[in-house]
Every structure is written in structure tokens, then in C-alpha cells.
Scaffold this active site. Structure first.
Site, PDB file in Angstrom:
ATOM      1  N   HIS A   1       0.816  -1.219   0.000  1.00 28.59           N
ATOM      2  CA  HIS A   1       0.000   0.000   0.000  1.00 28.59           C
ATOM      3  C   HIS A   1       0.846   1.264   0.000  1.00 28.59           C
ATOM      4  CE1 HIS A   1      -3.616  -2.463   1.767  1.00 28.59           C
ATOM      5  NE2 HIS A   1      -3.410  -2.699   0.480  1.00 28.59           N
TER       6      HIS A   1
ATOM      7  N   THR B   1      -3.633  -8.102  10.996  1.00 33.83           N
ATOM      8  CA  THR B   1      -4.482  -7.523   9.944  1.00 33.83           C
ATOM      9  C   THR B   1      -5.907  -8.036  10.095  1.00 33.83           C
ATOM     10  OG1 THR B   1      -4.933  -7.361   7.562  1.00 33.83           O
ATOM     11  CG2 THR B   1      -3.614  -9.261   8.261  1.00 33.83           C
TER      12      THR B   1
ATOM     13  N   GLU C   1      -7.708 -10.301  17.969  1.00 38.16           N
ATOM     14  CA  GLU C   1      -9.154 -10.529  17.774  1.00 38.16           C
ATOM     15  C   GLU C   1      -9.365 -11.610  16.723  1.00 38.16           C
ATOM     16  OE1 GLU C   1     -11.301  -8.855  19.613  1.00 38.16           O
ATOM     17  OE2 GLU C   1      -9.801  -7.460  20.441  1.00 38.16           O
TER      18      GLU C   1
ATOM     19  N   ALA D   1       1.217  -9.316  18.457  1.00 33.71           N
ATOM     20  CA  ALA D   1       2.372  -9.627  17.606  1.00 33.71           C
ATOM     21  C   ALA D   1       3.653  -9.579  18.427  1.00 33.71           C
ATOM     22  CB  ALA D   1       2.436  -8.618  16.459  1.00 33.71           C
TER      23      ALA D   1
ATOM     24  N   ASN E   1      -3.337 -12.518  15.916  1.00 34.15           N
ATOM     25  CA  ASN E   1      -4.231 -11.362  16.001  1.00 34.15           C
ATOM     26  C   ASN E   1      -4.892 -11.377  17.382  1.00 34.15           C
ATOM     27  OD1 ASN E   1      -6.517  -9.492  15.591  1.00 34.15           O
ATOM     28  ND2 ASN E   1      -5.940  -9.615  13.438  1.00 34.15           N
TER      29      ASN E   1
HETATM   30  C1  BJW Z   1      -3.373  -6.714  16.614  1.00 34.94           C
HETATM   31  C2  BJW Z   1      -2.731  -5.932  17.574  1.00 34.94           C
HETATM   32  C3  BJW Z   1      -1.542  -6.463  18.120  1.00 34.94           C
HETATM   33  C4  BJW Z   1      -4.461  -4.846  16.934  1.00 34.94           C
HETATM   34  N1  BJW Z   1      -1.085  -7.659  17.698  1.00 34.94           N
HETATM   35  N2  BJW Z   1      -2.914  -7.910  16.232  1.00 34.94           N
HETATM   36  C5  BJW Z   1     -15.760  -5.992  -2.168  1.00 34.94           C
HETATM   37  C6  BJW Z   1     -15.127  -7.206  -1.995  1.00 34.94           C
HETATM   38  C7  BJW Z   1     -13.763  -7.318  -2.144  1.00 34.94           C
HETATM   39  C8  BJW Z   1     -12.989  -6.219  -2.458  1.00 34.94           C
HETATM   40  C9  BJW Z   1     -13.622  -5.013  -2.635  1.00 34.94           C
HETATM   41  C10 BJW Z   1     -14.985  -4.905  -2.496  1.00 34.94           C
HETATM   42  N3  BJW Z   1     -15.311  -3.590  -2.712  1.00 34.94           N
HETATM   43  C11 BJW Z   1     -14.190  -2.890  -2.977  1.00 34.94           C
HETATM   44  C12 BJW Z   1     -13.147  -3.749  -2.943  1.00 34.94           C
HETATM   45  C13 BJW Z   1     -11.732  -3.422  -3.160  1.00 34.94           C
HETATM   46  C14 BJW Z   1     -11.100  -2.731  -1.986  1.00 34.94           C
HETATM   47  C15 BJW Z   1     -11.444  -3.485  -0.710  1.00 34.94           C
HETATM   48  O1  BJW Z   1     -10.789  -4.443  -0.331  1.00 34.94           O
HETATM   49  N4  BJW Z   1     -12.462  -3.049   0.013  1.00 34.94           N
HETATM   50  C16 BJW Z   1     -12.931  -3.769   1.202  1.00 34.94           C
HETATM   51  C17 BJW Z   1     -12.766  -2.873   2.429  1.00 34.94           C
HETATM   52  C18 BJW Z   1     -14.348  -4.189   0.966  1.00 34.94           C
HETATM   53  N5  BJW Z   1      -9.666  -2.769  -2.249  1.00 34.94           N
HETATM   54  C19 BJW Z   1      -9.068  -1.848  -2.976  1.00 34.94           C
HETATM   55  O2  BJW Z   1      -9.659  -0.890  -3.447  1.00 34.94           O
HETATM   56  C20 BJW Z   1      -7.596  -2.064  -3.263  1.00 34.94           C
HETATM   57  N6  BJW Z   1      -7.358  -1.942  -4.656  1.00 34.94           N
HETATM   58  C21 BJW Z   1      -7.931  -2.757  -5.558  1.00 34.94           C
HETATM   59  O3  BJW Z   1      -8.664  -3.663  -5.236  1.00 34.94           O
HETATM   60  O4  BJW Z   1      -7.590  -2.443  -6.831  1.00 34.94           O
HETATM   61  C22 BJW Z   1      -8.268  -3.078  -7.914  1.00 34.94           C
HETATM   62  C23 BJW Z   1      -7.870  -2.298  -9.137  1.00 34.94           C
HETATM   63  C24 BJW Z   1      -7.221  -2.963 -10.137  1.00 34.94           C
HETATM   64  C25 BJW Z   1      -6.848  -2.242 -11.272  1.00 34.94           C
HETATM   65  C26 BJW Z   1      -7.145  -0.882 -11.371  1.00 34.94           C
HETATM   66  C27 BJW Z   1      -7.779  -0.227 -10.337  1.00 34.94           C
HETATM   67  C28 BJW Z   1      -8.143  -0.950  -9.205  1.00 34.94           C
HETATM   68  C29 BJW Z   1      -6.745  -0.991  -2.581  1.00 34.94           C
HETATM   69  C30 BJW Z   1      -6.811  -1.077  -1.116  1.00 34.94           C
HETATM   70  C31 BJW Z   1      -6.030   0.085  -0.504  1.00 34.94           C
HETATM   71  C32 BJW Z   1      -6.197   0.137   1.000  1.00 34.94           C
HETATM   72  N7  BJW Z   1      -5.662   1.364   1.478  1.00 34.94           N
HETATM   73  C33 BJW Z   1      -5.579   1.585   2.921  1.00 34.94           C
HETATM   74  C34 BJW Z   1      -5.053   3.010   3.143  1.00 34.94           C
HETATM   75  C35 BJW Z   1      -3.555   3.050   2.783  1.00 34.94           C
HETATM   76  C36 BJW Z   1      -2.985   4.409   2.978  1.00 34.94           C
HETATM   77  C37 BJW Z   1      -3.002   4.876   4.407  1.00 34.94           C
HETATM   78  O5  BJW Z   1      -2.343   4.271   5.265  1.00 34.94           O
HETATM   79  O6  BJW Z   1      -3.688   5.862   4.645  1.00 34.94           O
HETATM   80  O7  BJW Z   1      -4.701   0.604   3.509  1.00 34.94           O
HETATM   81  S1  BJW Z   1      -7.111   1.308   3.784  1.00 34.94           S
HETATM   82  C38 BJW Z   1      -6.380   0.589   5.225  1.00 34.94           C
HETATM   83  O8  BJW Z   1      -6.800  -0.798   5.342  1.00 34.94           O
HETATM   84  C39 BJW Z   1      -4.874   0.564   4.940  1.00 34.94           C
HETATM   85  C40 BJW Z   1      -4.488  -0.784   5.466  1.00 34.94           C
HETATM   86  O9  BJW Z   1      -3.249  -1.192   4.888  1.00 34.94           O
HETATM   87  C41 BJW Z   1      -5.662  -1.642   5.082  1.00 34.94           C
HETATM   88  C42 BJW Z   1      -5.787  -2.904   5.898  1.00 34.94           C
HETATM   89  O10 BJW Z   1      -5.966  -2.632   7.248  1.00 34.94           O
HETATM   90  P1  BJW Z   1      -5.255  -3.539   8.333  1.00 34.94           P
HETATM   91  O11 BJW Z   1      -3.791  -3.392   8.229  1.00 34.94           O
HETATM   92  O12 BJW Z   1      -5.799  -4.901   8.272  1.00 34.94           O
HETATM   93  O13 BJW Z   1      -5.660  -2.773   9.702  1.00 34.94           O
HETATM   94  P2  BJW Z   1      -7.019  -2.913  10.553  1.00 34.94           P
HETATM   95  O14 BJW Z   1      -7.102  -1.723  11.416  1.00 34.94           O
HETATM   96  O15 BJW Z   1      -8.175  -3.223   9.697  1.00 34.94           O
HETATM   97  O16 BJW Z   1      -6.773  -4.221  11.435  1.00 34.94           O
HETATM   98  C43 BJW Z   1      -5.802  -4.257  12.455  1.00 34.94           C
HETATM   99  C44 BJW Z   1      -5.868  -5.665  13.046  1.00 34.94           C
HETATM  100  O17 BJW Z   1      -4.826  -5.788  13.999  1.00 34.94           O
HETATM  101  C45 BJW Z   1      -7.170  -5.959  13.782  1.00 34.94           C
HETATM  102  O18 BJW Z   1      -7.684  -7.214  13.340  1.00 34.94           O
HETATM  103  C46 BJW Z   1      -6.756  -6.039  15.271  1.00 34.94           C
HETATM  104  O19 BJW Z   1      -7.509  -7.013  15.985  1.00 34.94           O
HETATM  105  C47 BJW Z   1      -5.320  -6.448  15.156  1.00 34.94           C
HETATM  106  N8  BJW Z   1      -4.434  -6.009  16.238  1.00 34.94           N
HETATM  107  N9  BJW Z   1      -3.401  -4.775  17.793  1.00 34.94           N
HETATM  108  C48 BJW Z   1      -1.772  -8.348  16.801  1.00 34.94           C
HETATM  109  N10 BJW Z   1      -0.818  -5.773  19.098  1.00 34.94           N
END
Ligand code: BJW
Ligand code: ZN
Length: 249
Positions: free
Chosen positions: A118, A187, A214, A230, A212
């Protein structure tokens, strides 16, 4: 922490490791996650901040948010989880670290074979022509920086609806396809395509382990869900792998 005995045994046969990390691994460095009660999305809606539409509608708001997050990173340090992954890389025969995080803490910790899906919050690029732009010590106040092409400069991260960097994604798929152990760490397993990587690993009957605090959509399908932080689970895995490499064959 103490690992389950069958996991310790299974780790004995592991040669190739692929790790996917998310915001949870940086939570112990004081960086908020996205989802959950203390997460960014509890205060802001993703579509207001993390889409190209939001940036074009209100670039000052989006830039202010990223500047706030950059400021928080100035003092952030890698934690025990990041450091354990460096040890795991050293103990594995082949290793790839795939991260969704944009904070650069894995690199700061010393991880080498890593792929940022990302982007990276410290990088800037032109929203119009895509060039990567070095803004030096730039600190956003209220004027959106411009590229020589006239386009608005933005943080070098991947927003919803945008494609992931092709090379990093190809490397991530290759690593997931070819590993015998896949670790999903901190994640929510909700954002695709990254959330599809464990399923790719499972096709080869890899040992999929989730770390995780959760339950997530991956938990039931994973061979092991270590409901732990982690920073406690990864050092325990590193201990097992290092002990194994120290043992005579
Ligand atoms: C602990 C802990 C500890 C806490 N120890 N654990 C329907 C179905 C499927 C897909 C889609 C859909 N509709 C739309 C989509 C696509 C979309 C998507 O997935 N959406 C879903 C939300 C539905 N995806 C996209 O758009 C991606 N692109 C794409 O698909 O492109 C297709 C394409 C092709 C060709 C041309 C054009 C397009 C792009 C996704 C980009 C995501 N961007 C972000 C922001 C990045 C910039 C920024 O930082 O500001 O990325 S969003 C945000 O979520 C960020 C993260 O990397 C990402 C994931 O989050 P993450 O890391 O999982 O964090 P959390 O907070 O969700 O979870 C933390 C976890 O840690 C929790 O579970 C806690 O329990 C745990 N935890 N402390 C261990 N100490
Ligand atoms: Zn440009």
C-alpha cells in the site's frame, strides 16, 4: 508466550516463510490501527480520506490527515514484533515479508526482503503524471504542493479503488504460492487483494498461522489462530526457528 505443541512441531519442517503484516503489528509502536474502537475509521470515514475522490474534493483535508500521521511517525520506533520478524528472516531458508503498512517500521527494524503493498507514507508522488517527487523537508500547512506538470502532489500510498504497485503485488503472490508457512499478523483480513494471500498459500497446503488479538474472517480457516499480540507471539516463533537452526542436523 508459550506456543501450542503441534505448532512447534510443524515449524520444525518449515523452510520457506511468507509473512503478511497489517496495522496491528505497529499498534505496539503507538500507531493507531484503522478499524476498531481506537482506530482511524472510528473517527473518519475511509471515503473521506483514503480515496482519490476524497483527495480531489478536499486535498487540504486529506493532506492535513497525512501530515498528522507523518508527525506521529517522527518518534515511532519498531517494536518487539518488528524485531522478531528480522530474526525469523535470519532463521528461514527463504523469507518474504509483505506489508500493508505504510509506516516504514519494518525497514527501520532491519527487514530486508520486504514488499510494501500500500505504498509508503514518506514518499510523495504526482496525482496526475505519477512521478515520484522528492519534496525534501516539506511540511504541509495549507498549500497543496504541485508537480512541474501542474498536477497535485499527494502521499505515495494506495487508496481504495487504486491498483497496488504491480511488482510488489507480483512478488507477494509468488511468495504466498511458494511458501510452506504463511503468517498473517495484525491484519483484519478485510481489505483485498491482500486479504486473499492466505487463500493462495492454502492452495499449496501451507501452514497458515494467524496472529491477532481478535477474531477475523481468516481465523476459522487458519491452521492456528494465536489470539495474542504480535509483540508476544512473534518472538516465540523466532525462538523456535532459531533453536531449530542451532540444532545439529
Ligand atoms: C493486533 C494488535 C496487536 C491490533 N497484535 N494484532 C468488495 C469485496 C472485495 C474487495 C472489494 C470490495 N469492494 C471494494 C473492494 C476493493 C477494496 C477493498 O478491499 N475493500 C474492502 C474494504 C471491501 N480494495 C481496494 O480498493 C484495493 N485496490 C484494488 O482492489 O484495486 C483493484 C484495481 C485494479 C486495477 C485498477 C484499479 C483498481 C486498494 C486497497 C487500498 C487500501 N488502502 C488503505 C489506506 C492506505 C494508505 C493509508 O495508510 O492511509 O490501507 S485502507 C487501510 O486498510 C490501509 C491498510 O493497509 C488496510 C488494511 O488494514 P489492516 O492493516 O488490516 O488494519 P485494521 O485496522 O483493519 O486491522 C488491524 C488488526 O490488527 C485488527 O484485526 C486487530 O484485531 C489487530 N491487532 N493490535 C496483533 N498488538
Ligand atoms: Zn506531474
Amino acid at each position: 508466550m508459550e506456543l501450542p505443541k503441534d505448532l512447534i512441531q510443524a515449524l520444525d519442517n518449515v523452510e520457506t516463510i511468507c509473512v503478511l503484516t497489517g496495522a496491528g503489528i505497529s499498534a505496539e509502536s503507538g500507531i493507531p490501527t484503522f478499524r476498531g474502537p481506537e482506530g482511524y475509521w472510528a473517527k473518519y470515514r475511509p471515503e473521506e480520506l483514503a480515496t482519490a475522490e476524497a483527495f480531489l474534493r478536499d486535498p487540504v483535508l486529506v493532506w492535513s490527515w497525512y501530515q498528522h500521521r507523518r508527525d506521529a511517525l517522527v518518534t515511532a520506533q519498531p517494536n518487539a514484533g518488528h524485531r522478531a520478524l528480522v530474526r525469523i528472516e535470519g532463521a528461514a531458508r527463504r523469507f518474504a515479508l509483505v506489508t500493508q503498512n505504510v509506516d516504514g517500521l519494518h525497514r527501520m527494524a532491519g527487514s530486508r526482503n520486504q514488499f510494501e503493498l500500500h505504498g509508503n507514507i514518506r514518499i510523495n508522488r504526482c496525482h496526475n503524471c505519477g512521478s515520484e517527487i522528492d519534496l525534501g523537508e516539506f511540511h504541509f500547512q495549507n498549500e497543496v504542493p504541485r508537480c512541474s506538470c501542474g498536477g497535485m502532489i499527494r502521499p505515495g500510498v494506495v487508496w481504495f479503488g487504486e491498483a497496488l504497485p504491480a511488482q510488489a503485488w507480483a512478488a507477494a503472490v509468488q511468495a504466498a504460492e511458494s511458501c510452506d508457512c504463511f503468517l498473517s499478523v495484525g491484519t483484519s483480513s478485510l481489505v483485498y487483494p491482500a486479504a486473499g494471500l492466505p487463500q493462495i498459500a492454502m492452495k499449496r497446503a501451507s501452514l497458515v498461522v494467524e496472529i491477532n488479538t481478535e477474531t477475523t474472517p481468516l481465523s476459522a480457516a487458519a491452521a492456528h489462530h494465536l489470539r495474542a499480540s504480535a509483540g508476544s507471539a512473534l518472538p516465540a516463533i523466532a525462538d523456535v526457528l532459531e533453536q531449530r537452526s542451532a540444532d545439529p542436523v
